[in-house]
Design a protein around this motif. Structure first.
Motif, PDB file in Angstrom:
ATOM      1  N   LEU A   1       5.869   7.566   3.748  1.00  0.00           N
ATOM      2  CA  LEU A   1       5.979   8.938   2.953  1.00  0.00           C
ATOM      3  C   LEU A   1       5.796   9.288   1.591  1.00  0.00           C
ATOM      4  CD1 LEU A   1       9.671   9.483   4.871  1.00  0.00           C
ATOM      5  CD2 LEU A   1       7.469  10.766   5.149  1.00  0.00           C
ATOM      6  N   PHE A   2       5.967   8.283   0.869  1.00  0.00           N
ATOM      7  CA  PHE A   2       5.786   8.199  -0.665  1.00  0.00           C
ATOM      8  C   PHE A   2       4.052   8.503  -0.784  1.00  0.00           C
ATOM      9  CE2 PHE A   2       3.975   5.541  -4.022  1.00  0.00           C
ATOM     10  CZ  PHE A   2       4.445   6.345  -5.122  1.00  0.00           C
ATOM     11  N   VAL A   3       3.457   7.842  -0.030  1.00  0.00           N
ATOM     12  CA  VAL A   3       1.819   7.895  -0.100  1.00  0.00           C
ATOM     13  C   VAL A   3       1.465   9.182   0.255  1.00  0.00           C
ATOM     14  CG1 VAL A   3      -0.305   7.189   0.789  1.00  0.00           C
ATOM     15  CG2 VAL A   3       1.598   5.433   0.374  1.00  0.00           C
ATOM     16  N   VAL A   4       2.020   9.715   1.575  1.00  0.00           N
ATOM     17  CA  VAL A   4       1.622  11.228   1.747  1.00  0.00           C
ATOM     18  C   VAL A   4       1.923  12.294   0.626  1.00  0.00           C
ATOM     19  CG1 VAL A   4       2.180  13.107   3.430  1.00  0.00           C
ATOM     20  CG2 VAL A   4       1.718  10.830   4.160  1.00  0.00           C
ATOM     21  N   GLY A   5       3.359  12.043   0.217  1.00  0.00           N
ATOM     22  CA  GLY A   5       3.787  12.909  -0.878  1.00  0.00           C
ATOM     23  C   GLY A   5       2.834  12.990  -2.060  1.00  0.00           C
ATOM     24  N   PHE A   6       2.380  11.729  -2.531  1.00  0.00           N
ATOM     25  CA  PHE A   6       1.674  11.335  -3.639  1.00  0.00           C
ATOM     26  C   PHE A   6       0.401  12.086  -3.564  1.00  0.00           C
ATOM     27  CE2 PHE A   6      -1.629   8.967  -5.637  1.00  0.00           C
ATOM     28  CZ  PHE A   6      -1.274   8.985  -7.011  1.00  0.00           C
ATOM     29  N   LEU A   7      -0.351  11.971  -2.314  1.00  0.00           N
ATOM     30  CA  LEU A   7      -1.716  12.543  -2.194  1.00  0.00           C
ATOM     31  C   LEU A   7      -1.387  14.001  -1.994  1.00  0.00           C
ATOM     32  CD1 LEU A   7      -3.068  10.222   0.561  1.00  0.00           C
ATOM     33  CD2 LEU A   7      -3.930  10.221  -1.718  1.00  0.00           C
ATOM     34  N   ILE A   8      -0.314  14.599  -1.628  1.00  0.00           N
ATOM     35  CA  ILE A   8      -0.070  16.163  -1.663  1.00  0.00           C
ATOM     36  C   ILE A   8      -0.189  16.518  -2.989  1.00  0.00           C
ATOM     37  CG2 ILE A   8       1.538  17.881  -0.964  1.00  0.00           C
ATOM     38  CD1 ILE A   8       1.822  16.421   1.647  1.00  0.00           C
ATOM     39  N   PHE A   9       0.808  16.054  -3.831  1.00  0.00           N
ATOM     40  CA  PHE A   9       1.118  16.287  -5.307  1.00  0.00           C
ATOM     41  C   PHE A   9      -0.249  16.113  -6.096  1.00  0.00           C
ATOM     42  CE2 PHE A   9       5.625  16.228  -4.091  1.00  0.00           C
ATOM     43  CZ  PHE A   9       5.961  17.376  -4.609  1.00  0.00           C
ATOM     44  N   LEU A  10      -1.079  15.075  -5.698  1.00  0.00           N
ATOM     45  CA  LEU A  10      -2.443  14.884  -6.309  1.00  0.00           C
ATOM     46  C   LEU A  10      -3.314  15.784  -6.322  1.00  0.00           C
ATOM     47  CD1 LEU A  10      -3.869  12.750  -8.226  1.00  0.00           C
ATOM     48  CD2 LEU A  10      -4.726  11.857  -6.093  1.00  0.00           C
ATOM     49  N   ALA A  11      -3.386  16.328  -4.870  1.00  0.00           N
ATOM     50  CA  ALA A  11      -4.324  17.435  -4.596  1.00  0.00           C
ATOM     51  C   ALA A  11      -3.722  18.741  -5.210  1.00  0.00           C
ATOM     52  CB  ALA A  11      -4.280  17.582  -3.003  1.00  0.00           C
TER      53      ALA A  11
ATOM     54  N   MET B   1      11.517   7.507  -4.053  1.00  0.00           N
ATOM     55  CA  MET B   1      11.304   6.919  -2.586  1.00  0.00           C
ATOM     56  C   MET B   1      10.783   5.639  -2.714  1.00  0.00           C
ATOM     57  SD  MET B   1       9.671   9.138   0.626  1.00  0.00           S
ATOM     58  CE  MET B   1      10.393  10.571  -0.096  1.00  0.00           C
ATOM     59  N   LEU B   2       9.669   5.417  -3.636  1.00  0.00           N
ATOM     60  CA  LEU B   2       9.206   4.007  -3.613  1.00  0.00           C
ATOM     61  C   LEU B   2      10.278   3.012  -3.830  1.00  0.00           C
ATOM     62  CD1 LEU B   2       6.363   2.600  -3.289  1.00  0.00           C
ATOM     63  CD2 LEU B   2       6.127   2.908  -5.802  1.00  0.00           C
ATOM     64  N   LYS B   3      11.268   3.291  -4.880  1.00  0.00           N
ATOM     65  CA  LYS B   3      12.095   2.465  -5.253  1.00  0.00           C
ATOM     66  C   LYS B   3      12.991   1.821  -3.930  1.00  0.00           C
ATOM     67  CE  LYS B   3      16.423   2.353  -7.761  1.00  0.00           C
ATOM     68  NZ  LYS B   3      17.396   3.208  -8.754  1.00  0.00           N
ATOM     69  N   TRP B   4      13.233   3.100  -3.166  1.00  0.00           N
ATOM     70  CA  TRP B   4      13.901   2.582  -1.774  1.00  0.00           C
ATOM     71  C   TRP B   4      13.171   1.707  -0.904  1.00  0.00           C
ATOM     72  CZ3 TRP B   4      18.917   2.470  -1.475  1.00  0.00           C
ATOM     73  CH2 TRP B   4      19.770   3.413  -2.319  1.00  0.00           C
ATOM     74  N   ALA B   5      11.988   2.042  -0.820  1.00  0.00           N
ATOM     75  CA  ALA B   5      11.017   1.321   0.084  1.00  0.00           C
ATOM     76  C   ALA B   5      10.911  -0.189  -0.546  1.00  0.00           C
ATOM     77  CB  ALA B   5       9.775   1.812   0.012  1.00  0.00           C
ATOM     78  N   LEU B   6      11.088  -0.357  -1.861  1.00  0.00           N
ATOM     79  CA  LEU B   6      11.006  -1.941  -2.374  1.00  0.00           C
ATOM     80  C   LEU B   6      12.128  -2.452  -2.078  1.00  0.00           C
ATOM     81  CD1 LEU B   6       8.972  -1.154  -5.536  1.00  0.00           C
ATOM     82  CD2 LEU B   6       8.045  -2.363  -3.802  1.00  0.00           C
ATOM     83  N   ILE B   7      13.281  -1.932  -2.171  1.00  0.00           N
ATOM     84  CA  ILE B   7      14.787  -2.316  -1.940  1.00  0.00           C
ATOM     85  C   ILE B   7      14.774  -2.690  -0.432  1.00  0.00           C
ATOM     86  CG2 ILE B   7      17.132  -1.710  -1.618  1.00  0.00           C
ATOM     87  CD1 ILE B   7      16.703   0.014  -4.202  1.00  0.00           C
ATOM     88  N   PHE B   8      14.183  -1.832   0.538  1.00  0.00           N
ATOM     89  CA  PHE B   8      14.406  -2.183   1.722  1.00  0.00           C
ATOM     90  C   PHE B   8      13.472  -3.466   2.275  1.00  0.00           C
ATOM     91  CE2 PHE B   8      16.559   1.980   2.570  1.00  0.00           C
ATOM     92  CZ  PHE B   8      17.545   1.457   3.429  1.00  0.00           C
ATOM     93  N   ALA B   9      12.432  -3.372   1.419  1.00  0.00           N
ATOM     94  CA  ALA B   9      11.274  -4.611   1.740  1.00  0.00           C
ATOM     95  C   ALA B   9      12.094  -5.906   1.365  1.00  0.00           C
ATOM     96  CB  ALA B   9      10.130  -4.314   1.023  1.00  0.00           C
ATOM     97  N   ILE B  10      12.710  -5.852   0.077  1.00  0.00           N
ATOM     98  CA  ILE B  10      13.308  -7.146  -0.363  1.00  0.00           C
ATOM     99  C   ILE B  10      14.527  -7.612   0.772  1.00  0.00           C
ATOM    100  CG2 ILE B  10      15.036  -8.158  -2.154  1.00  0.00           C
ATOM    101  CD1 ILE B  10      13.115  -6.282  -4.321  1.00  0.00           C
ATOM    102  N   VAL B  11      15.200  -6.498   1.054  1.00  0.00           N
ATOM    103  CA  VAL B  11      16.379  -6.825   2.020  1.00  0.00           C
ATOM    104  C   VAL B  11      15.822  -7.515   3.266  1.00  0.00           C
ATOM    105  CG1 VAL B  11      18.016  -5.660   3.590  1.00  0.00           C
ATOM    106  CG2 VAL B  11      17.929  -5.200   1.255  1.00  0.00           C
ATOM    107  N   ALA B  12      14.692  -7.028   3.573  1.00  0.00           N
ATOM    108  CA  ALA B  12      13.880  -7.452   4.912  1.00  0.00           C
ATOM    109  C   ALA B  12      13.570  -8.978   4.714  1.00  0.00           C
ATOM    110  CB  ALA B  12      12.779  -6.731   5.176  1.00  0.00           C
TER     111      ALA B  12
END
Length: 59
Positions: free
Chosen positions: A37-47, A1-12
């Protein structure tokens, strides 16, 4: 998901530099949503990992 966020940021960024402000705004919005969404998922899995490790160790 982070990969897609970076791709969309570069496109922007590229779309913004070329003057396509509508596309740049949409891509930045999508990148922001995916990043949070990535940050929320990361925090859930970390917990969950922390609680599982405590349960396994017996403390």
């Amino acid at each position: 998901m982070l990969k897609w966020a970076l791709i969309f940021a570069i496109v922007a960024i590229v779309a913004g530099l070329l003057g396509f402000t509508g596309i740049a705004g949409a891509a930045a919005g999508i990148a922001k949503i995916l990043f949070f969404l990535f940050v929320v998922g990361f925090l859930i899995f970390l917990a969950l990992g922390t609680f599982a490790a405590k349960k396994i160790s017996g403390n």
